[in-house]
Design a protein around this motif. Sequence first.
Motif, PDB file in Angstrom:
ATOM      1  N   ALA A  83       8.668  10.774 -15.027  1.00 56.55           N
ATOM      2  CA  ALA A  83       7.486  10.452 -14.210  1.00 56.55           C
ATOM      3  C   ALA A  83       7.489  11.243 -12.906  1.00 56.55           C
ATOM      4  CB  ALA A  83       7.452   8.953 -13.914  1.00 56.55           C
ATOM      5  N   ARG A  84       8.647  11.397 -12.311  1.00 54.56           N
ATOM      6  CA  ARG A  84       8.735  12.128 -11.036  1.00 54.56           C
ATOM      7  C   ARG A  84       8.390  13.603 -11.223  1.00 54.56           C
ATOM      8  NH1 ARG A  84      13.717  11.408  -6.775  1.00 54.56           N
ATOM      9  NH2 ARG A  84      12.840  12.677  -5.094  1.00 54.56           N
ATOM     10  N   ALA A  85       8.882  14.179 -12.313  1.00 49.81           N
ATOM     11  CA  ALA A  85       8.601  15.593 -12.567  1.00 49.81           C
ATOM     12  C   ALA A  85       7.124  15.829 -12.839  1.00 49.81           C
ATOM     13  CB  ALA A  85       9.444  16.085 -13.741  1.00 49.81           C
ATOM     14  N   ALA A  86       6.475  14.858 -13.475  1.00 54.74           N
ATOM     15  CA  ALA A  86       5.064  15.002 -13.820  1.00 54.74           C
ATOM     16  C   ALA A  86       4.129  14.462 -12.743  1.00 54.74           C
ATOM     17  CB  ALA A  86       4.789  14.289 -15.143  1.00 54.74           C
ATOM     18  N   LEU A  87       4.687  13.969 -11.623  1.00 53.15           N
ATOM     19  CA  LEU A  87       3.899  13.413 -10.513  1.00 53.15           C
ATOM     20  C   LEU A  87       2.960  12.294 -11.001  1.00 53.15           C
ATOM     21  CD1 LEU A  87       2.973  16.676  -8.558  1.00 53.15           C
ATOM     22  CD2 LEU A  87       4.915  15.129  -8.201  1.00 53.15           C
ATOM     23  N   LYS A  88       3.528  11.382 -11.778  1.00 56.74           N
ATOM     24  CA  LYS A  88       2.737  10.273 -12.299  1.00 56.74           C
ATOM     25  C   LYS A  88       2.805   9.069 -11.365  1.00 56.74           C
ATOM     26  CE  LYS A  88       3.259  11.268 -17.248  1.00 56.74           C
ATOM     27  NZ  LYS A  88       3.762  10.725 -18.548  1.00 56.74           N
ATOM     28  N   GLY A  89       1.737   8.307 -11.338  1.00 59.13           N
ATOM     29  CA  GLY A  89       1.727   7.050 -10.613  1.00 59.13           C
ATOM     30  C   GLY A  89       2.100   7.200  -9.157  1.00 59.13           C
ATOM     31  N   LEU A  90       3.106   6.458  -8.739  1.00 59.87           N
ATOM     32  CA  LEU A  90       3.556   6.489  -7.350  1.00 59.87           C
ATOM     33  C   LEU A  90       3.986   7.888  -6.914  1.00 59.87           C
ATOM     34  CD1 LEU A  90       5.793   3.261  -7.405  1.00 59.87           C
ATOM     35  CD2 LEU A  90       3.457   3.449  -6.516  1.00 59.87           C
ATOM     36  N   TRP A  91       4.517   8.653  -7.855  1.00 58.66           N
ATOM     37  CA  TRP A  91       5.068   9.964  -7.526  1.00 58.66           C
ATOM     38  C   TRP A  91       3.985  10.993  -7.190  1.00 58.66           C
ATOM     39  CZ3 TRP A  91      10.042   9.587  -6.643  1.00 58.66           C
ATOM     40  CH2 TRP A  91      10.774   8.604  -7.310  1.00 58.66           C
ATOM     41  N   ALA A  92       2.718  10.637  -7.391  1.00 57.38           N
ATOM     42  CA  ALA A  92       1.631  11.548  -7.027  1.00 57.38           C
ATOM     43  C   ALA A  92       1.387  11.566  -5.526  1.00 57.38           C
ATOM     44  CB  ALA A  92       0.347  11.153  -7.756  1.00 57.38           C
ATOM     45  N   GLY A  93       1.966  10.633  -4.808  1.00 54.17           N
ATOM     46  CA  GLY A  93       1.793  10.576  -3.355  1.00 54.17           C
ATOM     47  C   GLY A  93       3.103  10.194  -2.696  1.00 54.17           C
ATOM     48  N   SER A  94       3.010   9.464  -1.608  1.00 48.95           N
ATOM     49  CA  SER A  94       4.206   8.984  -0.900  1.00 48.95           C
ATOM     50  C   SER A  94       4.200   7.458  -0.923  1.00 48.95           C
ATOM     51  CB  SER A  94       4.237   9.500   0.537  1.00 48.95           C
ATOM     52  OG  SER A  94       3.087   9.071   1.242  1.00 48.95           O
ATOM     53  N   PHE A  95       5.372   6.895  -0.932  1.00 47.80           N
ATOM     54  CA  PHE A  95       5.481   5.433  -1.022  1.00 47.80           C
ATOM     55  C   PHE A  95       6.821   4.975  -0.477  1.00 47.80           C
ATOM     56  CE2 PHE A  95       7.171   7.249  -4.905  1.00 47.80           C
ATOM     57  CZ  PHE A  95       8.368   6.565  -5.087  1.00 47.80           C
ATOM     58  N   GLU A  96       6.905   3.710  -0.212  1.00 41.47           N
ATOM     59  CA  GLU A  96       8.143   3.079   0.211  1.00 41.47           C
ATOM     60  C   GLU A  96       8.688   2.312  -0.989  1.00 41.47           C
ATOM     61  OE1 GLU A  96       9.651   0.585   4.176  1.00 41.47           O
ATOM     62  OE2 GLU A  96       7.556   0.481   3.542  1.00 41.47           O
ATOM     63  N   ALA A  97       9.964   2.460  -1.235  1.00 42.54           N
ATOM     64  CA  ALA A  97      10.552   1.744  -2.363  1.00 42.54           C
ATOM     65  C   ALA A  97      10.292   0.246  -2.199  1.00 42.54           C
ATOM     66  CB  ALA A  97      12.046   2.013  -2.446  1.00 42.54           C
ATOM     67  N   ALA A 104       0.847  -1.201   0.000  1.00 45.05           N
ATOM     68  CA  ALA A 104       0.000   0.000   0.000  1.00 45.05           C
ATOM     69  C   ALA A 104       0.877   1.243   0.000  1.00 45.05           C
ATOM     70  CB  ALA A 104      -0.914   0.010   1.209  1.00 45.05           C
ATOM     71  N   CYS A 105       0.366   2.294  -0.628  1.00 45.12           N
ATOM     72  CA  CYS A 105       1.035   3.592  -0.661  1.00 45.12           C
ATOM     73  C   CYS A 105       0.052   4.653  -0.180  1.00 45.12           C
ATOM     74  CB  CYS A 105       1.527   3.894  -2.081  1.00 45.12           C
ATOM     75  SG  CYS A 105       2.677   2.656  -2.751  1.00 45.12           S
ATOM     76  N   GLN A 106       0.476   5.897  -0.151  1.00 49.05           N
ATOM     77  CA  GLN A 106      -0.377   6.967   0.363  1.00 49.05           C
ATOM     78  C   GLN A 106      -0.555   8.057  -0.690  1.00 49.05           C
ATOM     79  OE1 GLN A 106       2.493   5.927   2.236  1.00 49.05           O
ATOM     80  NE2 GLN A 106       1.090   4.360   3.050  1.00 49.05           N
ATOM     81  N   GLN A 107      -1.770   8.565  -0.766  1.00 44.22           N
ATOM     82  CA  GLN A 107      -2.059   9.684  -1.649  1.00 44.22           C
ATOM     83  C   GLN A 107      -3.268  10.442  -1.099  1.00 44.22           C
ATOM     84  OE1 GLN A 107      -2.684   8.622  -5.747  1.00 44.22           O
ATOM     85  NE2 GLN A 107      -3.084  10.722  -6.396  1.00 44.22           N
ATOM     86  N   ASP A 108      -3.150  11.741  -1.004  1.00 49.72           N
ATOM     87  CA  ASP A 108      -4.231  12.594  -0.489  1.00 49.72           C
ATOM     88  C   ASP A 108      -4.684  12.143   0.903  1.00 49.72           C
ATOM     89  OD1 ASP A 108      -4.195  14.042  -2.867  1.00 49.72           O
ATOM     90  OD2 ASP A 108      -5.671  12.728  -3.816  1.00 49.72           O
TER      91      ASP A 108
END
Length: 211
Positions: A186-200, A95-99
């Motif tokens: 992807a990181r610059a555009a906040l795509k996918g995982l990069w739209a929130g926080s996550f653990e590698a 699981a990851c986090q977003q909003d």
Amino acid sequence: MRVALLLLSGLLAMPSAFAQAPPPTATGRAPVPKVRATLPPKVQPSALPATAASENERQPRGTAGVGRAINGDTVRIEGRTFRLWGIDAPEIIQACQQDGRNYACGREAAAHLRTLLSPDAGSGAGGPGGAAAQIVCEPRTSDQFGRPAAVCRLGDIDLGAEMVRAGWALVFAPHGTDYAPQEAEARAALKGLWAGSFEAPWEWRARRMGE
């Protein structure tokens, strides 16, 4: 005396026991004797010995066929499982986090890979009538579980590169950094995982599974 004369005349009539060298030519060199040596028979192509396989033939060949996504970085083709080389996606239960809320990022990553494997993907790689597209996987190394890690393509699409570009997988440095430009995008555009926080993924596995 008569006997001696007869013996002497007999000796003079005999050819010399020693061969004399041929007389020198005008250039001062002895003539080269003409020798006709028998050449070995030509080897016909059919008689050539079998040679070892070429370098390309000795290389392990890839696998092609219809594939399905196991998770965000693993596909199964014709009964064989391949880890996508150069990337690492969240585990299926991760699981990851977003909003401010948790979401199943591992399942989202797997869903995106399934989308890439759909008959509409691959720049026309799908068969007639919307048949399943053919994936070609070329192994490069093995992962920690002994599975072949391969570059897998669907037509012109590099599946690993597309997963990183969409933000649903990270560059896996132990394999290489070929997809670093896609990750930066992807990181610059906040795509996918990069739209929130996550653990590698590798850190999540080390913490949860002791990998």
